[in-house]
Design a protein around this motif. Structure first.
Motif, PDB file in Angstrom:
ATOM      1  N   TRP A  36       0.837  -1.204   0.000  1.00  0.00           N
ATOM      2  CA  TRP A  36       0.000   0.000   0.000  1.00  0.00           C
ATOM      3  C   TRP A  36       0.870   1.251   0.000  1.00  0.00           C
ATOM      4  CZ3 TRP A  36      -5.102  -0.083  -0.763  1.00  0.00           C
ATOM      5  CH2 TRP A  36      -5.757   1.140  -0.703  1.00  0.00           C
ATOM      6  N   TRP A  37       1.870   1.272   0.856  1.00  0.00           N
ATOM      7  CA  TRP A  37       2.770   2.438   0.922  1.00  0.00           C
ATOM      8  C   TRP A  37       3.471   2.665  -0.417  1.00  0.00           C
ATOM      9  CZ3 TRP A  37       8.070   2.041   0.134  1.00  0.00           C
ATOM     10  CH2 TRP A  37       8.758   3.243   0.238  1.00  0.00           C
ATOM     11  N   ALA A  38       3.962   1.604  -1.020  1.00  0.00           N
ATOM     12  CA  ALA A  38       4.755   1.731  -2.237  1.00  0.00           C
ATOM     13  C   ALA A  38       3.930   2.077  -3.474  1.00  0.00           C
ATOM     14  CB  ALA A  38       5.541   0.445  -2.488  1.00  0.00           C
ATOM     15  N   PHE A  39       2.689   1.572  -3.551  1.00  0.00           N
ATOM     16  CA  PHE A  39       1.937   1.696  -4.794  1.00  0.00           C
ATOM     17  C   PHE A  39       0.596   2.420  -4.700  1.00  0.00           C
ATOM     18  CE2 PHE A  39       4.526  -2.170  -5.129  1.00  0.00           C
ATOM     19  CZ  PHE A  39       5.278  -1.855  -6.247  1.00  0.00           C
ATOM     20  N   ALA A  40      -0.038   2.448  -3.536  1.00  0.00           N
ATOM     21  CA  ALA A  40      -1.419   2.944  -3.476  1.00  0.00           C
ATOM     22  C   ALA A  40      -1.629   4.158  -2.582  1.00  0.00           C
ATOM     23  CB  ALA A  40      -2.354   1.825  -3.021  1.00  0.00           C
ATOM     24  N   SER A  41      -0.682   4.480  -1.719  1.00  0.00           N
ATOM     25  CA  SER A  41      -0.868   5.618  -0.825  1.00  0.00           C
ATOM     26  C   SER A  41      -0.783   6.933  -1.612  1.00  0.00           C
ATOM     27  CB  SER A  41       0.194   5.603   0.276  1.00  0.00           C
ATOM     28  OG  SER A  41       1.470   5.880  -0.265  1.00  0.00           O
ATOM     29  N   PRO A  42      -1.293   8.018  -1.048  1.00  0.00           N
ATOM     30  CA  PRO A  42      -1.267   9.300  -1.775  1.00  0.00           C
ATOM     31  C   PRO A  42       0.144   9.745  -2.195  1.00  0.00           C
ATOM     32  CG  PRO A  42      -2.754   9.454   0.076  1.00  0.00           C
ATOM     33  CD  PRO A  42      -2.052   8.127   0.196  1.00  0.00           C
ATOM     34  N   LYS A  43       1.146   9.397  -1.417  1.00  0.00           N
ATOM     35  CA  LYS A  43       2.526   9.764  -1.762  1.00  0.00           C
ATOM     36  C   LYS A  43       3.349   8.539  -2.167  1.00  0.00           C
ATOM     37  CE  LYS A  43       3.064  13.976   0.864  1.00  0.00           C
ATOM     38  NZ  LYS A  43       3.976  14.699   1.728  1.00  0.00           N
ATOM     39  N   ALA A  44       2.712   7.562  -2.742  1.00  0.00           N
ATOM     40  CA  ALA A  44       3.387   6.318  -3.121  1.00  0.00           C
ATOM     41  C   ALA A  44       4.521   6.586  -4.105  1.00  0.00           C
ATOM     42  CB  ALA A  44       2.390   5.353  -3.739  1.00  0.00           C
ATOM     43  N   PRO A  45       5.731   6.118  -3.791  1.00  0.00           N
ATOM     44  CA  PRO A  45       6.855   6.361  -4.697  1.00  0.00           C
ATOM     45  C   PRO A  45       6.706   5.659  -6.048  1.00  0.00           C
ATOM     46  CG  PRO A  45       7.535   4.993  -2.836  1.00  0.00           C
ATOM     47  CD  PRO A  45       6.137   5.417  -2.581  1.00  0.00           C
ATOM     48  N   TYR A  46       5.936   4.575  -6.095  1.00  0.00           N
ATOM     49  CA  TYR A  46       5.770   3.836  -7.342  1.00  0.00           C
ATOM     50  C   TYR A  46       4.325   3.848  -7.833  1.00  0.00           C
ATOM     51  CZ  TYR A  46      10.251   2.270  -5.639  1.00  0.00           C
ATOM     52  OH  TYR A  46      11.518   2.250  -5.152  1.00  0.00           O
ATOM     53  N   GLY A  47       3.510   4.714  -7.264  1.00  0.00           N
ATOM     54  CA  GLY A  47       2.114   4.807  -7.673  1.00  0.00           C
ATOM     55  C   GLY A  47       1.981   5.595  -8.961  1.00  0.00           C
ATOM     56  N   GLY A  48       0.821   5.567  -9.518  1.00  0.00           N
ATOM     57  CA  GLY A  48       0.540   6.304 -10.740  1.00  0.00           C
ATOM     58  C   GLY A  48      -0.936   6.213 -11.058  1.00  0.00           C
ATOM     59  N   ARG A  49      -1.322   6.835 -12.133  1.00  0.00           N
ATOM     60  CA  ARG A  49      -2.742   6.877 -12.497  1.00  0.00           C
ATOM     61  C   ARG A  49      -3.315   5.502 -12.795  1.00  0.00           C
ATOM     62  NH1 ARG A  49      -4.087  12.108 -15.951  1.00  0.00           N
ATOM     63  NH2 ARG A  49      -6.011  11.823 -14.806  1.00  0.00           N
ATOM     64  N   VAL A  50      -2.492   4.587 -13.238  1.00  0.00           N
ATOM     65  CA  VAL A  50      -2.958   3.229 -13.528  1.00  0.00           C
ATOM     66  C   VAL A  50      -2.605   2.291 -12.376  1.00  0.00           C
ATOM     67  CG1 VAL A  50      -2.709   1.258 -15.082  1.00  0.00           C
ATOM     68  CG2 VAL A  50      -2.795   3.579 -16.015  1.00  0.00           C
ATOM     69  N   VAL A  51      -1.386   2.404 -11.876  1.00  0.00           N
ATOM     70  CA  VAL A  51      -0.903   1.488 -10.840  1.00  0.00           C
ATOM     71  C   VAL A  51      -1.728   1.599  -9.563  1.00  0.00           C
ATOM     72  CG1 VAL A  51       1.065   0.933  -9.359  1.00  0.00           C
ATOM     73  CG2 VAL A  51       1.428   1.453 -11.772  1.00  0.00           C
ATOM     74  N   ARG A  52      -1.994   2.811  -9.110  1.00  0.00           N
ATOM     75  CA  ARG A  52      -2.696   3.011  -7.835  1.00  0.00           C
ATOM     76  C   ARG A  52      -4.059   2.303  -7.797  1.00  0.00           C
ATOM     77  NH1 ARG A  52      -1.735   8.126  -7.199  1.00  0.00           N
ATOM     78  NH2 ARG A  52      -0.038   7.750  -5.764  1.00  0.00           N
ATOM     79  N   PRO A  53      -4.948   2.533  -8.776  1.00  0.00           N
ATOM     80  CA  PRO A  53      -6.236   1.838  -8.701  1.00  0.00           C
ATOM     81  C   PRO A  53      -6.130   0.323  -8.865  1.00  0.00           C
ATOM     82  CG  PRO A  53      -6.189   3.379 -10.560  1.00  0.00           C
ATOM     83  CD  PRO A  53      -4.908   3.531  -9.837  1.00  0.00           C
ATOM     84  N   VAL A  54      -5.193  -0.133  -9.679  1.00  0.00           N
ATOM     85  CA  VAL A  54      -5.022  -1.579  -9.854  1.00  0.00           C
ATOM     86  C   VAL A  54      -4.589  -2.218  -8.540  1.00  0.00           C
ATOM     87  CG1 VAL A  54      -3.596  -3.347 -10.974  1.00  0.00           C
ATOM     88  CG2 VAL A  54      -4.583  -1.492 -12.329  1.00  0.00           C
ATOM     89  N   VAL A  55      -3.649  -1.597  -7.849  1.00  0.00           N
ATOM     90  CA  VAL A  55      -3.184  -2.132  -6.566  1.00  0.00           C
ATOM     91  C   VAL A  55      -4.309  -2.098  -5.533  1.00  0.00           C
ATOM     92  CG1 VAL A  55      -1.597  -1.736  -4.634  1.00  0.00           C
ATOM     93  CG2 VAL A  55      -0.755  -1.675  -6.985  1.00  0.00           C
ATOM     94  N   LYS A  56      -5.117  -1.046  -5.535  1.00  0.00           N
ATOM     95  CA  LYS A  56      -6.245  -0.985  -4.596  1.00  0.00           C
ATOM     96  C   LYS A  56      -7.206  -2.143  -4.832  1.00  0.00           C
ATOM     97  CE  LYS A  56      -6.231   3.931  -3.582  1.00  0.00           C
ATOM     98  NZ  LYS A  56      -7.033   5.159  -3.534  1.00  0.00           N
ATOM     99  N   VAL A  57      -7.528  -2.408  -6.081  1.00  0.00           N
ATOM    100  CA  VAL A  57      -8.422  -3.531  -6.395  1.00  0.00           C
ATOM    101  C   VAL A  57      -7.796  -4.846  -5.944  1.00  0.00           C
ATOM    102  CG1 VAL A  57      -9.410  -4.868  -8.303  1.00  0.00           C
ATOM    103  CG2 VAL A  57      -9.630  -2.380  -8.273  1.00  0.00           C
ATOM    104  N   LEU A  58      -6.507  -5.017  -6.201  1.00  0.00           N
ATOM    105  CA  LEU A  58      -5.823  -6.251  -5.799  1.00  0.00           C
ATOM    106  C   LEU A  58      -5.785  -6.408  -4.279  1.00  0.00           C
ATOM    107  CD1 LEU A  58      -2.870  -6.333  -8.350  1.00  0.00           C
ATOM    108  CD2 LEU A  58      -4.885  -7.810  -8.306  1.00  0.00           C
ATOM    109  N   VAL A  59      -5.495  -5.337  -3.557  1.00  0.00           N
ATOM    110  CA  VAL A  59      -5.410  -5.413  -2.095  1.00  0.00           C
ATOM    111  C   VAL A  59      -6.777  -5.718  -1.488  1.00  0.00           C
ATOM    112  CG1 VAL A  59      -5.034  -4.055   0.011  1.00  0.00           C
ATOM    113  CG2 VAL A  59      -3.338  -4.019  -1.812  1.00  0.00           C
ATOM    114  N   PHE A  60      -7.803  -4.951  -1.869  1.00  0.00           N
ATOM    115  CA  PHE A  60      -9.121  -5.176  -1.275  1.00  0.00           C
ATOM    116  C   PHE A  60      -9.729  -6.500  -1.740  1.00  0.00           C
ATOM    117  CE2 PHE A  60      -9.020  -0.413  -0.985  1.00  0.00           C
ATOM    118  CZ  PHE A  60      -8.823  -0.393   0.389  1.00  0.00           C
ATOM    119  N   GLY A  61      -9.490  -6.853  -2.990  1.00  0.00           N
ATOM    120  CA  GLY A  61      -9.970  -8.142  -3.478  1.00  0.00           C
ATOM    121  C   GLY A  61      -9.285  -9.307  -2.774  1.00  0.00           C
TER     122      GLY A  61
END
Length: 118
Positions: free
Chosen positions: A47-72
């Motif tokens: 979550w910190w790396a990809f989905a948090s508001p200041k995620a160093p590796y997040g992005g417009r596509v990565v963030r929502p995909v990781v959220k779906v994967l984590v909650f799913g």
């Protein structure tokens, strides 16, 4: 609208915490104490790396995909651990609260809060 926005953001945070707890429940069910600690730790790191508001590796596509994967995955883990009702409840709560969080006024509130901390 500000108090509603803050209430939604608090519920989004609660949802994130519940995902980590669900991972711990699955870990304990599947592999015991070590996995009960490692699974939620992995959720928090991802979550910190990809989905948090200041995620160093997040992005417009990565963030929502990781959220779906984590909650799913968290919901699936509860299902596998024979907590079917909680699995469905977590998934429904996650979908609803994250959809509400996408309203423009709430997104703006969240983005303003993150940018003030810089």
């Amino acid at each position: 609208m500000s108090s509603l926005g803050w209430s939604v953001l608090v519920l989004v945070f609660l949802d994130e915490v519940l995902a980590a707890v669900a991972a711990g429940i699955w870990g304990a069910h599947a592999h015991g104490v070590a996995s009960a600690v490692l699974a939620p730790t992995l959720v928090v790191v991802v979550w910190w790396a990809f989905a948090s508001p200041k995620a160093p590796y997040g992005g417009r596509v990565v963030r929502p995909v990781v959220k779906v994967l984590v909650f799913g995955s968290a919901s699936w883990g509860l299902w596998v651990a024979d907590h079917h009702g909680w699995a469905v409840a977590l998934l429904a709560f996650s979908v609803v609260i994250n959809a509400v969080a996408q309203l423009s006024s709430i997104r703006t509130l969240a983005e303003d809060t993150v940018s003030r901390r810089d």
